[in-house]
Structures are given as structure tokens and as C-alpha cells.
Design a protein around this motif. Structure first.
Motif, PDB file in Angstrom:
ATOM      1  N   VAL A 161      -6.270   1.413   5.655  1.00  0.00           N
ATOM      2  CA  VAL A 161      -6.446   0.544   4.482  1.00  0.00           C
ATOM      3  C   VAL A 161      -7.501   1.058   3.500  1.00  0.00           C
ATOM      4  N   PHE A 162      -8.610   1.622   4.024  1.00  0.00           N
ATOM      5  CA  PHE A 162      -9.696   2.016   3.115  1.00  0.00           C
ATOM      6  C   PHE A 162      -9.452   3.358   2.428  1.00  0.00           C
ATOM      7  N   PRO A 217      -6.546   4.737   1.210  1.00  0.00           N
ATOM      8  CA  PRO A 217      -5.796   4.587  -0.048  1.00  0.00           C
ATOM      9  C   PRO A 217      -6.531   3.734  -1.087  1.00  0.00           C
ATOM     10  N   LEU A 218      -7.269   2.704  -0.659  1.00  0.00           N
ATOM     11  CA  LEU A 218      -8.033   1.908  -1.623  1.00  0.00           C
ATOM     12  C   LEU A 218      -9.073   2.788  -2.319  1.00  0.00           C
ATOM     13  N   THR A 219      -9.801   3.590  -1.545  1.00  0.00           N
ATOM     14  CA  THR A 219     -10.846   4.435  -2.142  1.00  0.00           C
ATOM     15  C   THR A 219     -10.226   5.457  -3.085  1.00  0.00           C
ATOM     16  N   SER A 247      -7.499   4.990  -4.864  1.00  0.00           N
ATOM     17  CA  SER A 247      -7.179   4.257  -6.096  1.00  0.00           C
ATOM     18  C   SER A 247      -8.439   4.019  -6.931  1.00  0.00           C
ATOM     19  N   LEU A 248      -9.544   3.812  -6.246  1.00  0.00           N
ATOM     20  CA  LEU A 248     -10.816   3.593  -6.939  1.00  0.00           C
ATOM     21  C   LEU A 248     -11.266   4.870  -7.662  1.00  0.00           C
ATOM     22  N   THR A 279     -17.072  -1.403  -1.589  1.00  0.00           N
ATOM     23  CA  THR A 279     -15.999  -0.710  -0.849  1.00  0.00           C
ATOM     24  C   THR A 279     -16.579   0.013   0.364  1.00  0.00           C
ATOM     25  N   VAL A 308      -8.558  -6.394   2.342  1.00  0.00           N
ATOM     26  CA  VAL A 308      -8.679  -5.050   1.756  1.00  0.00           C
ATOM     27  C   VAL A 308      -7.412  -4.736   0.964  1.00  0.00           C
ATOM     28  N   ARG A 309      -6.262  -5.096   1.520  1.00  0.00           N
ATOM     29  CA  ARG A 309      -4.991  -4.824   0.819  1.00  0.00           C
ATOM     30  C   ARG A 309      -4.902  -5.626  -0.490  1.00  0.00           C
ATOM     31  N   HIS A 336      -7.065  -3.970  -2.958  1.00  0.00           N
ATOM     32  CA  HIS A 336      -6.440  -2.715  -3.376  1.00  0.00           C
ATOM     33  C   HIS A 336      -5.392  -2.969  -4.463  1.00  0.00           C
ATOM     34  N   ILE A 377      -7.087  -3.468  -7.735  1.00  0.00           N
ATOM     35  CA  ILE A 377      -7.611  -2.189  -8.247  1.00  0.00           C
ATOM     36  C   ILE A 377      -6.481  -1.378  -8.872  1.00  0.00           C
TER      37      ILE A 377
END
Lengths: 204, 204
Positions: free
Chosen positions: A16-17, A19-21, A23-24, B31, B41-42, B45, B48
Motif C-alpha cells: 500500500v505505501f 504505490p502511494l509514495t 504517486s506522491l 506518509t 492508506v488506499r 492514495h 492523492i
């Protein structure tokens, strides 16, 4: 951290983290280059605030540090150069040879790492070289600290595809004398670095 | 950029992008430190990604560079150390004396600038010192490039409140010999730097 981190926890957190990071990182880039009008900037801002409220609703009071999973893996996820959860980190993906005498990383630096127009900030070159030279001095459970670092800027470093490489020149007790280069996409050296890295004496 | 940037454009861009970028800096921080569960988190995301799509719908194809407003002000908004629109930048707010011989900045570095646990990454110290020493060598319309930079790490740099200061030791034509220190919240020097900065000869 007192709670043990199992390999399953590591896998779930990465799923999860990571792909989020990523995108960030893209959001940092488009925030610099965006030409949308003010009402759209405000709309994006509201979404960023919402995301921050969700993630910030339960926080570690301390920085991430370097945690260790129950299988012995170290998790430097907050690290500004290599951290999986740190959007400032390009992130560097450092390959080391088995003896730990050489380290190399390929990377792409976009608009977010700019200093002079079109060029990588000299201080970002220093950050990358510091990390790679230091990586040659790290030993399992014995991180090395920078003692001295000297950088010679021989040519401008264009934004885009780059390579960084470092190697051990010699070792003397807990001191590692390392050298390295930052290279542009044509393989030309843009910055040369030498440094002394120190492993504090292990506690007994 | 071909379109002229008026003082009103500058003011409007600052009014929307400065707070957005500040929220983005906070998002980078949470984050790293968030302990919310995977479904949250999703959800963050997705927000974002939406923000990225809005801002990315109309983009400059090139990095920000250093633009000039019609009133002569330079706008280094994408700069990784000082850029108003760059969330990687702390940002440094550099105060210079009138003669341009000294530069100083106070800053607070959080979890996003971590290297060893609880400490600022040695490469981030290098980035900050490179920028401050370089700032003593800049002249209007004549940016200076780093020639060499030598850093001596005399003590660990804790995350938190820091000060960085730099001054000109001597000048020789287009070369500025600068020195500087990074200091912790108690005023103790943690990193000392010396550097040579070069102003390319102006085109005639």
C-alpha cells in the motif's frame, strides 16, 4: 518500536505505501510544473488536505528511523535517499557487490531536483554521492557516518537519467576511504567525490 | 517562457501555490509516520491521485527553471532548496547582508530529512550548506556554480531546529571562496563547510 514487524506486515505495508509514495513523488513534480487555473489549484489543495488528515489521524510521534523485521531485514523506510515511504527519496536503489566494496545506482531526476535551470542542484549531487560512498562503508548492523566529504564539480549535471557509483579505496580500522562519481546519461563524469566514513566502535 | 509574468500573476500564484505546497510537505511527513490501516492508506492514495490528475491536466513540459517577472524579480519557484512550489525544499529562507558577504537561514527539519535514526542525513546537511555557501557568491543575474565543496562532519545533526550560516572568505575574479557552518538548536557546530563557487564570465 515495541510491536514486532513480521514479514507479512512488511509485505502488506509495501503493497500500500510503495504505490502511494510513488504517486506522491508525481504530485510533487506536477505541483512545480502545473499550469492549471487557480480554482483547480484550490480543488487539488483540498484533496491533498483530506489525504493528509486521513494519514495523519494516527501517527508515530517519532521519525521512522531504521526498524528491523522479525526475519532480520532492516527497514530504512523513512530515509531521505532510499526510503520506500519517503517521497523526497528518488529513491536510490543501491546495488552492491558481494564484498560490499562497490555500490552503484541508476536514477532519473526530474524537475523536483532542479537548481540552476535544467540542471541538478549541486547539493542534490552531494546528497546522492554521500549516500553511495557511505553505502560502501556500511556493514550489517553497523551503519557508517560521514566524517569528511569532498566534492569536485567537473561539469554541469543535467536533469534526467544519471548513474552514481562508489568504491572503497582503502580501509583502516573503522574508517573507510571511499571514492565515487556521478555520471550523466552519456557516461561522462559530472561530479567526483572522496570521503572518509566512520563506523562507531560496536558496544560490547 | 514566452508569456510575461506580471507582479499580479506572482501574487496570485503565491496565494494558491504556497499553501498547497506547504500542505504537500505535511503530507510527505505523515506518509512516513502514519500508522493508519490499509483501507485508509488506499483512500488517501486515491485522493492523492485525484489531486495529481487535476494539477497534471495542464503541464509545462520543462522544469520550472528561474523565471523573471516583469518587475525584474527572479522566481526560483522550482528550486529544490528554496522553491516556493517545491515540496522537497524545507524551504530555506536565506537572509543576506546588504553587501552579500554573509548568508543565514533558520530551518526546521522533520522526519522527511532523516538518515541515521533521529539524525539529519549527511547528504541533506551537504545540500543545505552547498546552497548557503553558494548564496554568498550569487550576484544579480549572475548565478554561481559549485566548483568544489568540502564538508567536515564534527557532530551528529539532530532533526529539529537548525541554523545554517555562510560567509565569503575571499574573492578572486569570478571565484568566491566561502565557508559556513550548520548548527544545532544549542548553537553547536555539527558540520563545517568550505567551498569554491564560480560565476561564469558574462556574455558580451
Amino acid at each position: 518500536m515495541s510491536e514486532p514487524i513480521t514479514p507479512e506486515d512488511v509485505q502488506r505495508a509495501q503493497a500500500v505505501f510503495e504505490p502511494l509514495t510513488q504517486s506522491l513523488r508525481e504530485l510533487i513534480d506536477v505541483t512545480i510544473r502545473s499550469r492549471v487555473d487557480e480554482s483547480e489549484v484550490r480543488r487539488a489543495h483540498a484533496l491533498i488536505q483530506q489525504a493528509g488528515e486521513i494519514l495523519g489521524s494516527r501517527l508515530d510521534p517519532v521519525p521512522f528511523g531504521v526498524r528491523t523485521a522479525t526475519d532480520g531485514r532492516t527497514l530504512p523506510w523513512g530515509n531521505v535517499a532510499i526510503g520506500m515511504r519517503n517521497a523526497i527519496a528518488p529513491p536510490l536503489r543501491v546495488d552492491r557487490d558481494e564484498a560490499g566494496q562497490r555500490a552503484v545506482a541508476d536514477l532519473v531526476l526530474g524537475a523536483a531536483y532542479e537548481g540552476p535551470p535544467g540542471l541538478v542542484h549541486g547539493g542534490v549531487c552531494a546528497l546522492i554521492l554521500d549516500h553511495l560512498l557511505g553505502a560502501t562503508a556500511h556493514r550489517p548492523d553497523r551503519p557508517a557516518f560521514t566524517g569528511t566529504l569532498t566534492l569536485r564539480y567537473v561539469a554541469p549535471t543535467p536533469l534526467g537519467r544519471l548513474r552514481v557509483e562508489a568504491w572503497v579505496e582503502r580501509e583502516d580500522g573503522g574508517k573507510t576511504f571511499a571514492e565515487g562519481n556521478l555520471l550523466d546519461s552519456q557516461g561522462r563524469v559530472t561530479v567526483h567525490a572522496t570521503g572518509i566514513f566512520i563506523r562507531p566502535v560496536a558496544k560490547t
